[in-house]
Enzyme design. Structure first.
Site, PDB file in Angstrom:
ATOM      1  CD  GLU A  23      69.070   4.349 -39.889  1.00  0.00           C
ATOM      2  OE1 GLU A  23      68.192   5.077 -40.399  1.00  0.00           O
ATOM      3  OE2 GLU A  23      68.781   3.357 -39.177  1.00  0.00           O
TER       4      GLU A  23
ATOM      5  CB  CYS B 187      65.299   3.371 -33.740  1.00  0.00           C
ATOM      6  SG  CYS B 187      63.749   3.178 -34.658  1.00  0.00           S
TER       7      CYS B 187
ATOM      8  NE  ARG C 204      65.339   7.310 -38.955  1.00  0.00           N
ATOM      9  CZ  ARG C 204      64.232   8.019 -38.802  1.00  0.00           C
ATOM     10  NH1 ARG C 204      64.308   9.319 -38.552  1.00  0.00           N
ATOM     11  NH2 ARG C 204      63.034   7.450 -38.905  1.00  0.00           N
TER      12      ARG C 204
ATOM     13  NE  ARG D 196      63.692   7.303 -42.587  1.00  0.00           N
ATOM     14  CZ  ARG D 196      62.491   6.938 -42.161  1.00  0.00           C
ATOM     15  NH1 ARG D 196      61.429   7.641 -42.495  1.00  0.00           N
ATOM     16  NH2 ARG D 196      62.352   5.875 -41.396  1.00  0.00           N
TER      17      ARG D 196
END
Length: 440
Positions: free
Chosen positions: A121, A83, A174, A172
């Site tokens: 993800e 990422c 994502r 968090r």
């Protein structure tokens, strides 16, 4: 789906195996046997953790050096492709960054092997990366990814989900990207489950006895510290500054008052206009500028004392040169707060009745919790729980390596719920195919 038929999956950019763990838990709850037939990861201490938890398996290295023909046939592809190329913490080069192009390794394998589905993800920043028009829903990078997946024949869906809604006390967000050949996975209306930090914290562990921690505790009780940050870049009720604990030397109440005022004033855009520079968050202010909002008789004395103790520094305002900012020596020097993002051993003391901020590798060692009458760093077991890993997960690594691995892992319960939505589609499709075959 017949329970005797095993779902085969591969785990790319596996890290410590969080996506795999979530997928396996989903299969278990749905009574579907599953088997990992291929794993790829390059970080040595991540591979060590994978082997601790799956000692009978082989971990393959760099996926760019693995031919598709070398990968066994499988039903699902799992992958948290790197990422950094899209993250706000990185340079945001996207596909210009070699790590960004690793998505195309996913595409290559999907194209050649044609599995039934996939779960991917990535960081939330992928959504808006390389956005050309502020009104666009998503940026060009995500558009390219979705277009390439759709071109392979997959019915694709994506959504940004927050771990705090899945029973994990961490804020968090994502992006999760899923697809099957049969039907677009539904990523809406998950059951919301909340939790707080006290539910995952261990107790009775050794507390920190460092000079800095003892200094902080000489000014604040443990309960007073809950939810407090320690940094000199911002103000606010939930922030402790170096001068609040006399870290660099004793300060008077007047000096504390002045520093708090300067901290806010130096961010005002009017000073950038007066200097004739592009606004930046935290500019040095000249003595003349300061006197417009703090005209004390002993201002010179205050400034000299705070500079000598390094609470303040004298510097020129900065100008933009390309993507960099450098001091413009043609402009008068001013006074600025000495502030570094990770200047202090403690960045924040977590509130046991609240949730953790987004955990990233470089910040985790600066997060503290209360325990045993003092404060300490998060344990690795607590770190695993903050990502929803079960307590039987093996994680025998150093604290430093553990923080690095955790900061880059996934939230297992979110993966589990997303995977269940995709597995449900495959289960129904295979059941229907079986029925049609029997009828024929």
């Amino acid at each position: 789906m017949e329970n005797s038929k095993s779902i085969k999956f591969i785990d790319l950019f596996a890290g410590i195996g969080g996506i795999r763990k979530g997928f396996e838990l989903a299969c278990s709850e749905m009574n579907i046997p599953c088997e990992c037939v291929f794993t790829s990861e390059i970080k040595p201490y991540a591979i060590d953790v994978l082997k601790q938890n799956h000692p009978e398996e082989t971990v393959n290295g760099d996926i760019t050096k693995v031919e598709t023909s070398e990968i066994p046939d499988f039903d699902f592809l799992l992958g948290g492709f790197p990422c950094q190329a899209f993250s706000a913490a990185g340079k945001r080069l996207g596909f210009e960054d070699t790590r960004g192009t690793l998505f195309f390794e996913v595409e290559r394998i999907l194209r050649d092997k044609k599995p039934k589905g996939f779960v991917l993800e990535n960081v939330e920043g992928l959504v808006n990366h390389d956005k050309q028009n502020p009104k666009d829903k998503i940026g060009r990078t995500l558009s390219v990814i979705l277009e390439h997946l759709a071109a392979l024949g997959y019915k694709v869906n994506w959504r940004v989900l927050n771990a705090k809604d899945f029973g994990v006390p961490q804020d968090r967000k994502r992006i999760y990207i899923t697809g099957t050949f049969v039907e677009t996975p539904d990523l809406q209306n998950f059951d919301v489950k909340s939790s707080i930090l006290s539910e995952i914290l261990e107790t009775g562990l050794p507390v920190s006895d460092s000079k800095f921690v003892n200094l902080v505790l000489s000014h604040y009780s443990v309960n007073q510290l809950y939810g407090m940050s320690i940094k000199d870049k911002r103000g606010g009720e939930n922030n402790i500054h170096s001068w609040d604990i006399d870290y660099k030397g004793t300060t008077t109440e007047q000096e504390k008052e002045f520093l708090n005022r300067l901290l806010k004033e130096r961010r005002k855009k009017k000073w950038a206009i007066e200097y004739g520079i592009d606004w930046m968050d935290g500019m040095p202010l000249t003595k003349e500028m300061i006197r417009t909002f703090y005209d004390s008789e002993n201002l010179d004395e205050i400034l000299d004392d705070l500079v000598s103790k390094k609470y303040l520094k004298k510097e020129h305002p900065k100008k933009k040169i390309g993507n960099r900012r450098i001091q413009d020596e043609s402009l008068p020097m001013g006074y600025n707060i000495v502030a570094g993002k990770m200047s202090y051993e403690i960045a924040k003391v977590l509130d046991p009745n609240g949730i953790a901020p987004t955990l990233v590798a470089m910040d985790m060692e600066h997060l503290f919790v209360g325990d045993n009458g003092g404060i300490r760093k998060l344990s690795l077991r607590e770190g695993l729980r903050l990502f929803g890993y079960p307590d039987d997960f093996k994680f025998n690594v150093s604290l430093q390596d553990g923080y690095d691995l955790l900061g880059n892992t996934v939230v297992v319960p979110v993966i589990k719920q997303v995977a269940k939505r995709v597995l449900k589609i495959i289960s129904i499709d295979e059941s229907e195919t079986k029925n049609e075959s029997e009828c024929a």
